[in-house]
Write a protein that holds these residues in place. Structure first.
Motif, PDB file in Angstrom:
ATOM      1  N   GLY A  85       0.816  -1.206   0.000  1.00 36.67           N
ATOM      2  CA  GLY A  85       0.000   0.000   0.000  1.00 36.67           C
ATOM      3  C   GLY A  85       0.847   1.253   0.000  1.00 36.67           C
ATOM      4  O   GLY A  85       1.997   1.257   0.433  1.00 36.67           O
ATOM      5  N   LEU A  86       0.271   2.317  -0.515  1.00 38.77           N
ATOM      6  CA  LEU A  86       0.970   3.592  -0.549  1.00 38.77           C
ATOM      7  C   LEU A  86       0.959   4.251   0.825  1.00 38.77           C
ATOM      8  O   LEU A  86       0.074   4.012   1.641  1.00 38.77           O
ATOM      9  N   VAL A  87       1.917   5.089   1.026  1.00 39.89           N
ATOM     10  CA  VAL A  87       2.002   5.832   2.284  1.00 39.89           C
ATOM     11  C   VAL A  87       1.341   7.198   2.114  1.00 39.89           C
ATOM     12  O   VAL A  87       1.076   7.639   1.002  1.00 39.89           O
ATOM     13  N   SER A  88       1.082   7.844   3.226  1.00 38.29           N
ATOM     14  CA  SER A  88       0.451   9.163   3.207  1.00 38.29           C
ATOM     15  C   SER A  88       1.529  10.241   3.244  1.00 38.29           C
ATOM     16  O   SER A  88       2.177  10.449   4.279  1.00 38.29           O
ATOM     17  N   PHE A  89       1.729  10.909   2.122  1.00 39.98           N
ATOM     18  CA  PHE A  89       2.696  11.994   2.055  1.00 39.98           C
ATOM     19  C   PHE A  89       2.018  13.310   2.423  1.00 39.98           C
ATOM     20  O   PHE A  89       0.804  13.469   2.264  1.00 39.98           O
ATOM     21  N   PRO A  90       2.793  14.279   2.899  1.00 41.76           N
ATOM     22  CA  PRO A  90       2.199  15.572   3.256  1.00 41.76           C
ATOM     23  C   PRO A  90       1.727  16.343   2.024  1.00 41.76           C
ATOM     24  O   PRO A  90       2.232  16.143   0.922  1.00 41.76           O
ATOM     25  N   LEU A 128      20.804  18.885  -5.540  1.00 43.87           N
ATOM     26  CA  LEU A 128      20.110  19.215  -4.304  1.00 43.87           C
ATOM     27  C   LEU A 128      19.670  17.955  -3.559  1.00 43.87           C
ATOM     28  O   LEU A 128      19.823  17.845  -2.339  1.00 43.87           O
ATOM     29  N   LEU A 129      19.116  16.990  -4.313  1.00 39.59           N
ATOM     30  CA  LEU A 129      18.641  15.776  -3.664  1.00 39.59           C
ATOM     31  C   LEU A 129      19.799  14.954  -3.115  1.00 39.59           C
ATOM     32  O   LEU A 129      19.710  14.403  -2.007  1.00 39.59           O
ATOM     33  N   LEU A 130      20.884  14.866  -3.852  1.00 42.35           N
ATOM     34  CA  LEU A 130      22.054  14.124  -3.384  1.00 42.35           C
ATOM     35  C   LEU A 130      22.572  14.706  -2.071  1.00 42.35           C
ATOM     36  O   LEU A 130      22.952  13.966  -1.153  1.00 42.35           O
ATOM     37  N   LYS A 131      22.560  16.018  -1.968  1.00 43.88           N
ATOM     38  CA  LYS A 131      23.053  16.691  -0.768  1.00 43.88           C
ATOM     39  C   LYS A 131      22.086  16.533   0.408  1.00 43.88           C
ATOM     40  O   LYS A 131      22.511  16.257   1.539  1.00 43.88           O
ATOM     41  N   LYS A 132      20.787  16.667   0.149  1.00 44.05           N
ATOM     42  CA  LYS A 132      19.803  16.717   1.232  1.00 44.05           C
ATOM     43  C   LYS A 132      19.229  15.352   1.614  1.00 44.05           C
ATOM     44  O   LYS A 132      18.840  15.139   2.753  1.00 44.05           O
ATOM     45  N   LEU A 180      10.591  16.664   1.425  1.00 46.25           N
ATOM     46  CA  LEU A 180      11.633  16.956   2.400  1.00 46.25           C
ATOM     47  C   LEU A 180      11.475  18.363   2.966  1.00 46.25           C
ATOM     48  O   LEU A 180      11.582  18.576   4.186  1.00 46.25           O
ATOM     49  N   GLU A 181      11.200  19.331   2.092  1.00 43.46           N
ATOM     50  CA  GLU A 181      11.094  20.712   2.555  1.00 43.46           C
ATOM     51  C   GLU A 181       9.864  20.918   3.438  1.00 43.46           C
ATOM     52  O   GLU A 181       9.925  21.622   4.448  1.00 43.46           O
ATOM     53  N   VAL A 182       8.751  20.292   3.068  1.00 42.08           N
ATOM     54  CA  VAL A 182       7.518  20.488   3.824  1.00 42.08           C
ATOM     55  C   VAL A 182       7.568  19.797   5.182  1.00 42.08           C
ATOM     56  O   VAL A 182       7.142  20.349   6.199  1.00 42.08           O
ATOM     57  N   SER A 183       8.094  18.573   5.211  1.00 38.44           N
ATOM     58  CA  SER A 183       8.026  17.750   6.423  1.00 38.44           C
ATOM     59  C   SER A 183       9.288  17.756   7.262  1.00 38.44           C
ATOM     60  O   SER A 183       9.252  17.427   8.459  1.00 38.44           O
ATOM     61  N   LYS A 219      11.411  15.613   6.768  1.00 37.64           N
ATOM     62  CA  LYS A 219      11.756  14.188   6.769  1.00 37.64           C
ATOM     63  C   LYS A 219      11.998  13.731   5.339  1.00 37.64           C
ATOM     64  O   LYS A 219      11.399  14.244   4.397  1.00 37.64           O
ATOM     65  N   SER A 220      12.867  12.740   5.202  1.00 33.10           N
ATOM     66  CA  SER A 220      13.227  12.279   3.865  1.00 33.10           C
ATOM     67  C   SER A 220      12.069  11.547   3.199  1.00 33.10           C
ATOM     68  O   SER A 220      11.165  11.013   3.866  1.00 33.10           O
ATOM     69  N   PHE A 221      12.105  11.519   1.902  1.00 30.89           N
ATOM     70  CA  PHE A 221      11.123  10.772   1.120  1.00 30.89           C
ATOM     71  C   PHE A 221      11.141   9.306   1.536  1.00 30.89           C
ATOM     72  O   PHE A 221      10.098   8.658   1.646  1.00 30.89           O
ATOM     73  N   SER A 222      12.339   8.780   1.806  1.00 29.67           N
ATOM     74  CA  SER A 222      12.487   7.385   2.207  1.00 29.67           C
ATOM     75  C   SER A 222      11.784   7.104   3.530  1.00 29.67           C
ATOM     76  O   SER A 222      11.279   5.999   3.747  1.00 29.67           O
ATOM     77  N   HIS A 223      11.760   8.088   4.429  1.00 32.58           N
ATOM     78  CA  HIS A 223      11.085   7.915   5.716  1.00 32.58           C
ATOM     79  C   HIS A 223       9.614   7.559   5.502  1.00 32.58           C
ATOM     80  O   HIS A 223       9.083   6.647   6.152  1.00 32.58           O
ATOM     81  N   PHE A 224       8.965   8.259   4.599  1.00 30.70           N
ATOM     82  CA  PHE A 224       7.548   8.005   4.358  1.00 30.70           C
ATOM     83  C   PHE A 224       7.338   6.661   3.665  1.00 30.70           C
ATOM     84  O   PHE A 224       6.344   5.974   3.908  1.00 30.70           O
ATOM     85  N   GLN A 225       8.278   6.283   2.808  1.00 32.45           N
ATOM     86  CA  GLN A 225       8.154   5.004   2.107  1.00 32.45           C
ATOM     87  C   GLN A 225       8.264   3.823   3.055  1.00 32.45           C
ATOM     88  O   GLN A 225       7.816   2.720   2.732  1.00 32.45           O
TER      89      GLN A 225
END
Length: 301
Positions: free
Chosen positions: A114-119, A144-148, A171-174, A176-182
């Motif tokens: 199932g998909l996760v809930s992103f902000p 930018l993504l490689l750095k952050k 990442l900017e909104v939360s 938290k990394s994209f991977s965290h939500f996955q």
């Protein structure tokens, strides 16, 4: 232990490894149907460049989600999750087994977990990264993504600007990394999942990729890409095999350079696929030349 409830066999691995051939063998053995989780093969206008199975292959088992929509349709992984679960429900009405195959890791995860809930992303932040893309190019977003968020950088398709902007927005909104939500909790499914991975030595994978690209060129990929050139800004066409040829049409590359770029970018894509799937401890890996009978035995036990 004999499996008495419905179960889904997921076949994963890098591009050009032989997933389609294995899926057909398994579908024939279990007398069942195949659900494609290859997001590139969804689009009816993109046949050669996405290595859609040949008509002979498609005729050997019923396939779902192969060239079922247009590049102009608004379709995403969330819709695919709903559609695929509905199709699997229909399959399981008459068969206790089904096959899910494809190299798009996020689409496999949508079906099995199932998909996760992103902000929610404010329009201002979305505009910010789209403006960076328009003015500074995709390389700036990649940097930018490689750095952050280096973990996400290693697993997503970094040649896809939509994936890049999405990861940076989240990442900017939360914070938290994209991977965290996955990695959020899985949804409960009404079927078991058996995951089969195909692997080969890197040099073998790369050689198979080069052969596939040469075959695509021989089958008319340049002509197919030329026909799609007017739609080159569509998200579906931000895809290896097409964007390099669009650069050729724009005079940025000659044809040999474009073909070389397709091979290079496909190798990079295969590496990211393996990085994604290797993180899943539930996948049982088999050498790509393993007899299908041995894999079937594993599935049954």
């Amino acid at each position: 232990m004999k499996r008495d409830q419905p179960f889904l066999v997921c076949i994963v691995g890098p591009t050009a490894i032989g997933k389609t051939a294995l899926s057909i063998k398994l579908a024939s053995h279990f007398t069942t149907e195949i659900v494609s989780a290859d997001s590139r093969q969804f689009f009816k206008e993109m046949k050669i460049g996405t290595a859609v199975p040949a008509e002979e292959e498609l005729s050997q088992a019923k396939h779902h989600f192969i060239q079922h929509i247009s590049i102009q349709d608004n379709y995403n992984v969330g819709k695919f999750e709903n559609d695929a679960i509905a199709v699997l429900g229909d399959i399981f009405e008459s068969n206790s087994k089904a096959i899910l195959v494809g190299g798009s890791g996020l689409y496999h995860k949508a079906v099995t977990e199932g998909l996760v809930s992103f902000p929610e992303i404010p329009s201002g932040i979305r505009k910010k990264y789209n403006d960076i893309l328009d003015t500074e190019g995709i390389e700036r977003l990649q940097g930018l993504l490689l750095k952050k968020d280096p973990e996400t950088y290693r697993t997503i398709e970094i040649s896809n600007p939509r994936r890049l902007t999405r990861a940076l927005e989240v990442l900017e909104v939360s914070g938290k990394s994209f991977s965290h939500f996955q990695n959020q909790n899985k949804k409960k499914r009404q079927f078991e999942v058996v995951k089969i991975g195909l692997y080969a030595p890197r040099e073998v994978i790369y050689n198979r990729i080069e052969q596939r690209v040469d075959l695509m060129i021989g089958q008319g990929l340049v002509k197919e890409a030329k026909r799609l050139y007017p739609f080159r800004h569509f998200n579906a066409l931000q895809t290896v095999g097409y964007k390099e040829l669009f650069a050729y049409f724009d005079g940025e590359l000659n044809l040999d350079q474009a073909i070389s770029e397709i091979k290079k970018n496909t190798r990079r894509f295969a590496k990211r696929q393996l990085t994604w799937f290797k993180k899943d401890p539930d996948i049982q890996w088999f050498h790509f030349e393993t007899p299908s009978e041995e894999i079937i035995t594993h599935i049954k036990t």
